[in-house]
Design an enzyme around this catalytic site. Structure first.
Site, PDB file in Angstrom:
ATOM      1  N   GLY A 153      -7.992  -5.656   3.052  1.00 32.05           N
ATOM      2  CA  GLY A 153      -8.847  -5.807   4.212  1.00 32.05           C
ATOM      3  C   GLY A 153      -8.393  -6.818   5.232  1.00 32.05           C
ATOM      4  O   GLY A 153      -9.121  -7.115   6.176  1.00 32.05           O
ATOM      5  N   ARG A 168      -3.549   3.300   8.386  1.00 38.67           N
ATOM      6  CA  ARG A 168      -3.844   2.062   7.646  1.00 38.67           C
ATOM      7  C   ARG A 168      -2.616   1.159   7.611  1.00 38.67           C
ATOM      8  O   ARG A 168      -1.481   1.635   7.640  1.00 38.67           O
ATOM      9  CB  ARG A 168      -4.277   2.376   6.210  1.00 38.67           C
ATOM     10  CG  ARG A 168      -5.588   3.127   6.078  1.00 38.67           C
ATOM     11  CD  ARG A 168      -5.946   3.312   4.611  1.00 38.67           C
ATOM     12  NE  ARG A 168      -7.292   3.838   4.423  1.00 38.67           N
ATOM     13  CZ  ARG A 168      -7.604   5.116   4.342  1.00 38.67           C
ATOM     14  NH1 ARG A 168      -6.638   6.013   4.434  1.00 38.67           N
ATOM     15  NH2 ARG A 168      -8.848   5.505   4.182  1.00 38.67           N
ATOM     16  N   HIS A 202     -13.215 -37.566 -22.127  1.00 42.14           N
ATOM     17  CA  HIS A 202     -12.684 -38.856 -21.683  1.00 42.14           C
ATOM     18  C   HIS A 202     -13.532 -39.536 -20.626  1.00 42.14           C
ATOM     19  O   HIS A 202     -13.946 -40.692 -20.774  1.00 42.14           O
ATOM     20  CB  HIS A 202     -11.250 -38.668 -21.161  1.00 42.14           C
ATOM     21  CG  HIS A 202     -10.738 -39.845 -20.404  1.00 42.14           C
ATOM     22  ND1 HIS A 202     -10.846 -39.957 -19.022  1.00 42.14           N
ATOM     23  CD2 HIS A 202     -10.156 -40.982 -20.823  1.00 42.14           C
ATOM     24  CE1 HIS A 202     -10.336 -41.106 -18.644  1.00 42.14           C
ATOM     25  NE2 HIS A 202      -9.905 -41.741 -19.710  1.00 42.14           N
ATOM     26  N   GLU A 232      -9.370   2.962  -4.616  1.00 39.86           N
ATOM     27  CA  GLU A 232     -10.213   3.617  -3.615  1.00 39.86           C
ATOM     28  C   GLU A 232     -10.112   5.129  -3.816  1.00 39.86           C
ATOM     29  O   GLU A 232      -9.010   5.662  -3.997  1.00 39.86           O
ATOM     30  CB  GLU A 232      -9.758   3.235  -2.205  1.00 39.86           C
ATOM     31  CG  GLU A 232      -9.888   1.739  -1.904  1.00 39.86           C
ATOM     32  CD  GLU A 232      -9.364   1.382  -0.525  1.00 39.86           C
ATOM     33  OE1 GLU A 232      -9.350   2.272   0.344  1.00 39.86           O
ATOM     34  OE2 GLU A 232      -8.961   0.219  -0.326  1.00 39.86           O
ATOM     35  N   GLN A 252      -2.153   9.103   6.979  1.00 35.22           N
ATOM     36  CA  GLN A 252      -2.538  10.104   5.980  1.00 35.22           C
ATOM     37  C   GLN A 252      -3.550  11.077   6.559  1.00 35.22           C
ATOM     38  O   GLN A 252      -4.355  10.716   7.432  1.00 35.22           O
ATOM     39  CB  GLN A 252      -3.189   9.421   4.761  1.00 35.22           C
ATOM     40  CG  GLN A 252      -2.215   8.745   3.814  1.00 35.22           C
ATOM     41  CD  GLN A 252      -2.973   8.121   2.653  1.00 35.22           C
ATOM     42  OE1 GLN A 252      -3.588   7.065   2.819  1.00 35.22           O
ATOM     43  NE2 GLN A 252      -2.930   8.775   1.497  1.00 35.22           N
ATOM     44  N   GLN A 259      -6.097   4.923  -2.602  1.00 35.48           N
ATOM     45  CA  GLN A 259      -5.322   3.690  -2.765  1.00 35.48           C
ATOM     46  C   GLN A 259      -5.563   3.126  -4.152  1.00 35.48           C
ATOM     47  O   GLN A 259      -6.580   3.424  -4.794  1.00 35.48           O
ATOM     48  CB  GLN A 259      -5.716   2.649  -1.709  1.00 35.48           C
ATOM     49  CG  GLN A 259      -4.981   1.322  -1.776  1.00 35.48           C
ATOM     50  CD  GLN A 259      -3.473   1.469  -1.758  1.00 35.48           C
ATOM     51  OE1 GLN A 259      -2.859   1.872  -2.742  1.00 35.48           O
ATOM     52  NE2 GLN A 259      -2.854   1.144  -0.636  1.00 35.48           N
ATOM     53  N   THR A 288      -7.811  -0.846   9.796  1.00 33.62           N
ATOM     54  CA  THR A 288      -7.748   0.560   9.416  1.00 33.62           C
ATOM     55  C   THR A 288      -8.433   1.381  10.509  1.00 33.62           C
ATOM     56  O   THR A 288      -9.472   0.980  11.038  1.00 33.62           O
ATOM     57  CB  THR A 288      -8.458   0.787   8.069  1.00 33.62           C
ATOM     58  OG1 THR A 288      -7.717   0.142   7.039  1.00 33.62           O
ATOM     59  CG2 THR A 288      -8.576   2.270   7.749  1.00 33.62           C
ATOM     60  N   ARG A 292      -4.559  -0.774  -6.197  1.00 30.09           N
ATOM     61  CA  ARG A 292      -3.893  -2.083  -6.147  1.00 30.09           C
ATOM     62  C   ARG A 292      -4.310  -2.888  -7.360  1.00 30.09           C
ATOM     63  O   ARG A 292      -5.356  -2.623  -7.970  1.00 30.09           O
ATOM     64  CB  ARG A 292      -4.277  -2.817  -4.860  1.00 30.09           C
ATOM     65  CG  ARG A 292      -5.750  -3.149  -4.756  1.00 30.09           C
ATOM     66  CD  ARG A 292      -6.085  -3.947  -3.509  1.00 30.09           C
ATOM     67  NE  ARG A 292      -5.947  -3.149  -2.303  1.00 30.09           N
ATOM     68  CZ  ARG A 292      -6.903  -2.374  -1.791  1.00 30.09           C
ATOM     69  NH1 ARG A 292      -8.088  -2.294  -2.404  1.00 30.09           N
ATOM     70  NH2 ARG A 292      -6.715  -1.688  -0.700  1.00 30.09           N
ATOM     71  N   LYS A 331       0.833  -1.204   0.000  1.00 32.69           N
ATOM     72  CA  LYS A 331       0.000   0.000   0.000  1.00 32.69           C
ATOM     73  C   LYS A 331       0.869   1.255   0.000  1.00 32.69           C
ATOM     74  O   LYS A 331       0.611   2.201  -0.744  1.00 32.69           O
ATOM     75  CB  LYS A 331      -0.929  -0.023   1.216  1.00 32.69           C
ATOM     76  CG  LYS A 331      -1.927   1.128   1.226  1.00 32.69           C
ATOM     77  CD  LYS A 331      -2.785   1.098   2.480  1.00 32.69           C
ATOM     78  CE  LYS A 331      -3.967   0.162   2.329  1.00 32.69           C
ATOM     79  NZ  LYS A 331      -3.810  -1.152   2.937  1.00 32.69           N
TER      80      LYS A 331
END
Length: 894
Positions: free
Chosen positions: A143, A128, A843, A310, A194, A322, A147, A324, A35
């Site tokens: 998750g 976070r 098969h 996010e 942040q 964020q 957070t 990812r 992150k």
């Protein structure tokens, strides 16, 4: 869109306890985690990212350094198994309690206070987690740690940094690491601090549709206030789906948003009820959607793959919190979006869905001539590409020409019902008509001579000798190709193998017109005599000459040999070494005879990197042990003889019935020929593939020899790493001096990630996975599939994922992800078959019908939904399987 894969982050270059987001680069990954590194990259792009800093993993390691209790707790955690949920909970609770009872080291606390020193004391912060094993291309860890929002004051920030560190050991994080195979001791955590944004709206943007996989569609989940409300599932989110090309909203679903989470002035958050008008109001405006789409495009391009982003909006506009990688998407076969492509997964066709290493994929691309000339064109197939360790065949050109589309959909109806449904869905779309197509003239040139030969075999050839003739021809072909693969120096052999492989499919087509008439004859009989369906089913059982059935009979003979050798039999049943037992010489001779014929086969045998039975006969010995445990000597031969007797009786019944009535003299002759064609030609169904497998075993020996040479020259770390080269690199390797160790290491890591992905059956050129399901009326709680072999049976289920090490006992119902000829020895004991993939002509279905056992195939997630030991009812006539009772519920008499 498809972008080049990013290389792994480098090791940490700084030992700072705190790093400002503006100072973080990708090389700081080990210090700030996934992150933190992503936030540094987003900040460097000039996006509006809330300012802040990371308390680095050096701070975390200082926090746990020289902590004897912590070390002991981690050692205990490492001993737990992935399925030990209660153990993980207990260990996690103890770890968190211990860590939250300890203060942060003074240097760490001082560094955090210094980073906060220039800020307003009333400034709110978000704290976070950012672990070194999260937000990676193969595992997001989203998750898994905690957070904390709206934290005010330096002391409170320090407290929540400590809690954040402890959240590395939440139950969910522990279990996720165990499932991903990531060691707990090797993971560290950074805390991201942040500035809090007080958002009007917030949410998540997916730059590719996370449900369908469509790369040309973005999806937005949005709501009012802080995003934690709908991330945690307490509030439904608005959904917006956007076409990336036009920017047009193609779907808008407004949820009833009962409340929002907002920040409190003194710190913390609260749930705020929304008015009726606000609860149904759209949480995003059209300009805000456009701004999100533009930001998503920029971030995806910069990060190199589809992103899960996010975001939030406040009075100042859009902020990115964020980003990812989306880890659930199956990779595309092409670098860019190519809407005209329609990909079918070849692995599903071969009912072997495991990922294969690059060299195996390249061997199959040489074998398959789709998109090139059958003979004399050494290129890898242009219409066949590899992605995610699987092979993908572009069906688009064939699907755009009416006659070949009809043939394709008919064939897929026999092979994979869900794939047929997906292909039919896509080919009906108006936009699909644009793109390359096969030509009528090309189809006529290809199929015309084949159809003439097919009719000749159906009506004219001597059915008493055709099998022997085709066997002799195939043996000659295999002998010639194996000679090329095995003769000469490595350079000559690798080049010669390339040429032989590229021509092989074209040569094997010569036998297809002798195989297909057996199935065509069965279809004609069903049309000619629809009231005799059961007899036609029986006609196809107990056939002579099918290589898979013959192999099973030889397994039975091998078990019969062991039956007569008590010491060997006892050792096999107990799983003990048998080689030193009395009678071992006789059993070894019988085993060697078996392997002389069938040793080129293997479990999941289309993956040539896997050991052949001649190298590791464990799977055969397991099948023998299963036969010894419950079978009687001669049982396999007796069972086949009984099926043959019934098949021949059915043949006589059909001929007698066909000879009656007006024109019976003519109808009887037609039925006689068709029934003979079924019993003489259908058994050759597996012959072409068995020829490929026999040749593939020789190619495997060649590749392994090259691997030994490269490892001896320190160009590979291990000989088996040669399977992670590509074919052109293999050819270069026998001539040059390149070192492949680094690239192979990267490909092995990618292969491990690919192995965890389940391949869709069908995928468009834009990554969309068409959603189809079985349209069947099944009992409540039953799993629907394709009815593959008629009959109903109740019995005990046994889930088998690796037939090399797992034993199926007599009368059990086999539940498998897939089967190929390497699984066939298990059928000796099976009372029924349930498979996650496959169709009528794959098969497992064919072998089940030949053995006269019920089968249901194409049952998604069957191996997860059904447990070993459960009693199940399998209906192979209607196509469903139902769990009746768990082992603990079964009557004592059972």
């Amino acid at each position: 869109m498809r972008h080049p894969r990013r290389l792994p982050y480098c090791v940490v270059m700084s030992d700072a306890l705190v790093l400002d987001l503006t100072r973080i680069s990708p090389s700081d990954f080990a210090a700030v985690g996934g992150k933190g590194a992503n936030l540094g990259a987003l900040t460097a792009m000039g996006l509006s990212v809330p300012s802040g800093f990371c308390v680095t993993t050096h701070g975390f390691r200082a926090f746990v350094a020289e902590d004897v209790v912590f070390d002991e707790q981690i050692a205990g955690l490492e001993k737990l198994q992935a399925e030990d949920i209660e153990g993980a909970r207990t260990a996690g609770e103890a770890l968190r309690a211990h860590l939250t009872s300890r203060p942060l080291p003074h240097p760490v606390a001082d560094a955090v206070r210094e980073a906060l020193a220039g800020s307003d004391p009333t400034q709110a912060w978000a704290v976070r987690s950012s672990a070194t094993a999260e937000d990676l291309p193969g595992a997001s860890f989203a998750g898994q740690q905690d957070t904390y929002l709206n934290i005010i004051g330096a002391d409170s920030v320090l407290e929540h940094v400590r809690r954040c560190f402890a959240s590395l050991y939440t139950d969910r994080a522990i279990l996720y690491r165990m499932q991903q195979g990531i060691p707990h001791r090797g993971v560290a955590l950074s805390a991201v601090v942040q500035r809090m944004v007080q958002p009007r709206s917030s949410g998540i943007l997916f730059t590719a549709d996370p449900v369908s996989g469509h790369r040309g569609v973005m999806a937005i989940d949005a709501g009012f206030g802080l995003g934690e409300a709908f991330v945690s599932g307490t509030v439904s989110a608005d959904l917006f789906r956007i076409d990336r090309r036009s920017g047009r909203v193609i779907e808008e679903v407004l949820a009833t948003k009962t409340h929002a989470i907002r920040s409190l002035p003194a710190g913390g958050t609260e749930n705020v009820a929304l008015s009726a008008a606000e609860s149904t109001k759209a949480s995003l405006t059209p300009p805000e959607i456009a701004a999100l789409v533009a930001a998503g495009e920029a971030i995806e391009v910069a990060q190199g793959c589809p992103q899960d982003i996010e975001w939030c909006f406040d009075e100042q506009g859009l902020h990115i919190v964020q980003a990812r990688p989306i880890t659930s998407l199956f990779p595309l076969p092409t670098e860019g979006l190519e809407p005209e492509r329609l990909w079918f997964c070849f692995n599903h066709f071969q009912v072997m869905t495991d990922a294969m290493p690059p060299l195996v994929c390249d061997i199959w691309r040489l074998l398959m001539p789709f998109g090139r000339e059958l003979i004399g064109d050494p290129r890898p197939a242009p219409w066949v590409l590899a992605a995610g360790g699987r092979l993908w065949v572009d069906m688009g050109p064939a699907a755009r020409f009416g006659p070949t589309r009809k043939m394709m959909l008919f064939a897929f109806g026999k092979v994979e019902a869900l794939a047929q449904g997906a292909l039919a869905m896509v080919t009906q779309r108006p936009e699909f008509g644009t793109g390359p197509s096969v030509s009528g003239l090309g189809v006529a040139r290809f199929f015309g001579p084949k159809l003439a030969t097919l009719q000749k075999h159906l009506w004219l050839v001597n059915l008493d000798t055709v099998q022997n003739q085709k066997n002799a021809w195939l043996d000659g072909l295999v002998h010639r190709v194996r000679g090329t693969v095995q003769a000469g120096d490595l350079k000559r052999r690798v080049l010669g193998t390339h040429i032989e492989l590229s021509n092989l499919f074209g040569e094997l087509l010569n036998i297809i017109p002798a195989v297909l008439p057996g199935f065509l004859a069965s279809g004609l009989l069903r049309k000619l005599m629809p009231e005799h369906g059961q007899h036609i089913d029986a006609l196809g059982r107990g056939l002579h000459g099918n290589v898979t059935v013959e192999m099973d009979l030889d397994v039975g003979d091998l078990a019969d040999t062991a039956h007569g050798l008590p010491e060997v039999k006892s050792a096999l049943l107990d799983g003990r070494p048998w080689q030193d037992q009395e009678g071992a010489t006789a059993f070894r001779a019988a085993l060697d005879t078996f392997l002389d014929t069938w040793g080129s086969r293997a479990t999941s045998e289309i993956d040539f990197s896997r050991p052949r039975w001649s190298e590791d006969p464990t799977a055969i010995l397991s099948a023998v042990a299963g036969n010894l445990a419950t079978g009687k000597p001669g049982g396999a031969r007796a069972h086949h003889a009984e099926l043959a007797r019934r098949g021949e009786a059915a043949q006589r019944t059909l001929i007698d019935a066909g000879s009656k009535g007006i024109f019976g003299w003519l109808r009887g002759r037609v039925v006689r020929r068709l029934t003979r064609a079924v019993r003489a030609l259908a058994p050759m169904r597996e012959h072409p593939k068995f020829a490929i497998i026999r040749i593939g075993a020789a190619v495997r020996e060649l590749v392994e020899e090259v691997g030994v040479t490269l490892a001896a020259d320190d160009r590979l770390l291990a000989a088996e790493d040669v399977w992670f080269l590509q074919w052109d690199e293999l050819e270069e390797a026998v001539h040059g001096f390149d070192d492949y160790r680094v690239v192979v290491g990267q490909r092995k890591a990618e292969h491990a990630r690919d192995q965890a992905l389940y391949p869709p059956r069908v995928m468009t050129g834009e990554g969309e996975v068409p959603q189809v399901s079985h349209d069947a009326d099944v009992p409540d709680g039953a799993l629907a599939g394709t009815a593959a072999s008629a009959g109903v049976v109740e019995g005990i289920a046994r889930v088998v994922r690796d037939p090399r090490t797992e034993v199926l006992h007599k009368g059990e119902i086999l539940i498998a992800p897939f089967t190929d000829p390497g699984w066939t020895p298990l059928f000796i004991n099976a009372a029924g078959l349930v498979m996650e993939v496959g169709g009528l002509m794959t098969h497992g279905s064919v072998v089940a019908r030949e053995y006269g056992i019920p089968a249901v195939v194409c049952v998604p997630d069957a191996t997860a939904a059904i447990k070993t030991g459960q009693r199940v009812r399998l209906n192979g006539t209607e196509g469903w399987v139902q769990v009746l009772e768990d082992p603990a519920e079964a009557p004592a008499s059972e």
